[in-house]
Design an enzyme around this catalytic site. Sequence first.
Site, mmCIF file in Angstrom:
data_model
loop_
_atom_site.group_PDB
_atom_site.id
_atom_site.type_symbol
_atom_site.label_atom_id
_atom_site.label_comp_id
_atom_site.label_asym_id
_atom_site.label_seq_id
_atom_site.Cartn_x
_atom_site.Cartn_y
_atom_site.Cartn_z
ATOM 1 N N ASP A 88 4.612 10.225 71.021
ATOM 2 C CA ASP A 88 5.468 9.188 71.498
ATOM 3 C C ASP A 88 6.061 8.119 70.386
ATOM 4 O O ASP A 88 5.085 8.174 69.224
ATOM 5 C CB ASP A 88 4.734 8.290 72.569
ATOM 6 C CG ASP A 88 3.187 7.841 72.196
ATOM 7 O OD1 ASP A 88 2.721 8.432 71.293
ATOM 8 O OD2 ASP A 88 2.744 6.786 72.433
ATOM 9 N N GLU A 146 0.211 7.886 73.074
ATOM 10 C CA GLU A 146 -0.881 7.333 72.405
ATOM 11 C C GLU A 146 -0.696 5.805 72.209
ATOM 12 O O GLU A 146 -1.896 5.298 72.076
ATOM 13 C CB GLU A 146 -1.016 8.037 70.829
ATOM 14 C CG GLU A 146 -2.323 7.690 70.063
ATOM 15 C CD GLU A 146 -2.366 6.290 69.492
ATOM 16 O OE1 GLU A 146 -3.360 5.571 69.563
ATOM 17 O OE2 GLU A 146 -1.463 5.731 69.235
HETATM 18 ZN ZN ZN Z 1 0.721 3.659 66.195
HETATM 19 ZN ZN ZN Z 2 -0.166 6.437 65.907
#
Ligand code: ZN
Ligand code: ZN
Length: 400
Positions: A88, A146
């Site tokens: 991401d 994440e």
């Molecule tokens: Zn980050």
């Molecule tokens: Zn990262």
Amino acid sequence: MLVRTMSLQETIQSLARQYAPDIVANRRHLHANPELSFHEHNTARFVADELKAIGLQPQEGVANTGVVVIIEGRNPQSRVVGLRADMDALPIHEANEVPYKSKIAGVMHACGHDVHTSSLLGTARILNGLRDQFEGTVKLVFQPAEEKAPGGASLMIKEGVLENPAPASMLGQHVAPNVPVGKIGFREGMYMASTDELYLTVRGKGGHGAMPDQLIDPVLIASHIIVSLQQIISRNRKPANPSVLSFGRFIADGVTNVIPNEVTIQGTFRCMDEEWREDGLRRMKKMAEGIADAMGGSCEFEVVRGYPFLKNHPELTRRMRDATVAYMGADNVIDLDLWMAGEDFAFYSQVVDSCFYRLGTRNEARGIISGVHTPTFDIDESALETGAGLMAWLAVNELM
Ligand SMILES: [Zn+2]
Ligand SMILES: [Zn+2]
């Protein structure tokens, strides 16, 4: 054939060199087309297509946009190692003027997850060509989100990514703009922090600042709470247990002579011990509520839970460090300090032996020095050859 005469390490190094231009091209494609957490649809399709193009059969749609693929060596049941990349991007508008600049306004790969993903695709290609040279199975995990709670890692674990087959160990890498390109950093044990967000609402009774005796002053209550909560960190925490409590928002929206009814405070609590995390949060809530109550007001203490702390399994990390010394030379392997930032790889590290290491991406001579999560973040792309090759090498080391 030339590769027959090479050691496995040399073969991996030479394949990484050979594939490097493609890995860089993939990174540039991903960098130019970033997608926010939990919206990595095109990224996931791109990853799956790349894997299919080399003859692999990826499992798509794990935790919605996650992709998992298995590469089996000899005796695939003997041992499994997991390799993870996050996919991401962040809600940041890229300020770099580069040919691969983000095409999406306000979205940017400013944490290097494009690097992790393209690097792991390179690792997949290297390992897929060496199936007859390692024992066991490699499980590659391309995960979403994440950067956003509850974290793609936690969702993928819920959907069974650590089962069938179950990895005996998990490896992850992250770009490091403070580490020179060509170097790799390791740390055994505690490495990154748990991250909980604190939201406090302190209520009293506002009014004219000239008549405090007729009011319940939430500004004073909130001030006492802030000071007292720091004492929990200094008095109840074991000194060997790294912790941070920081408040970045304190809104008392009165004026010079008007005391407001309510004050809101927001902060973050970070530590590296799950038991202390619970104990600390419990004590903070009790202290905040107790102080407010004693002063005639009230306090609502809300916690939005973030990621757990990240622990690098000591023996695994030592093995990976030694293997990296063999691959890169001792001069290119450094020790990392504790880092109080969070990372959702921590979820894997709470369940299975894990090692999260850092890939140097800094190049001062070329002005590549910006930190992650900044609009000018970039990397020295020669790190991609290292990242892809090293991860393949570390995986086969766990499987030899
Ligand atoms: Zn980050
Ligand atoms: Zn990262």
